[in-house]
Write an enzyme that holds these catalytic residues in place. Sequence first.
Site, PDB file in Angstrom:
ATOM      1  N   ASP A   1       0.865  -1.181   0.000  1.00 29.12           N
ATOM      2  CA  ASP A   1       0.000   0.000   0.000  1.00 29.12           C
ATOM      3  C   ASP A   1       0.900   1.229   0.000  1.00 29.12           C
ATOM      4  OD1 ASP A   1      -2.380  -1.452   0.088  1.00 29.12           O
ATOM      5  OD2 ASP A   1      -2.464  -1.433   2.272  1.00 29.12           O
TER       6      ASP A   1
ATOM      7  N   ASP B   1      -7.093  -1.367  -4.475  1.00 27.16           N
ATOM      8  CA  ASP B   1      -8.095  -0.993  -3.478  1.00 27.16           C
ATOM      9  C   ASP B   1      -9.051   0.062  -4.028  1.00 27.16           C
ATOM     10  OD1 ASP B   1      -6.860  -2.712  -1.678  1.00 27.16           O
ATOM     11  OD2 ASP B   1      -5.641  -1.116  -0.800  1.00 27.16           O
TER      12      ASP B   1
END
Length: 172
Positions: free
Chosen positions: A132, A150
């Site tokens: 991330d 995401d």
Amino acid sequence: MEQGYVRAYFGVFAACVVFRVGVVIALLVCADQFTKSWVVGHISQGQVIPIFSWLNFVHVQNTGIAFSLFSEASSIFMLVLSTVSIVIALGLLGSLRCLHYWQWQGCSVIALLLGGALGNIIDRQINGYVVDFIDCHWHYWHFAQFNVADMAITIGGVLFLLMPRIELAVPE
């Protein structure tokens, strides 16, 4: 004779829709993997790079699921979770067969959900974690870090909730 022609025409059209969905999925997975690869190669883990007053790039290795939930879970639990993710992705892929060619909204939702899911599944299977790097914040309040996959999953989920309904047809 005419009915067979019409059925064949719509069969080809449906195949084109499935091809387009496949292209969108492939583009999402490539964009996701490219950005994660760039982050791993250019940003050391934990390093913060300010982009705007409300946006940073931060290299984070997320061993959990969304919002780092279950990041301390056992490897057995994460294996079960990965297996469930793969089964859901296969179910979404199979649901394309039930959509008619004119149901482009449903195809778009499935493409976004599948593209995002596959991007994160690839990371989890290869690395054991998901990279991330997008950190949105307002002053000292930071939203959970996320990535391109995401974003695709979130947009697909929101579109699914906003759609009046997806009419599923039973394939002949």
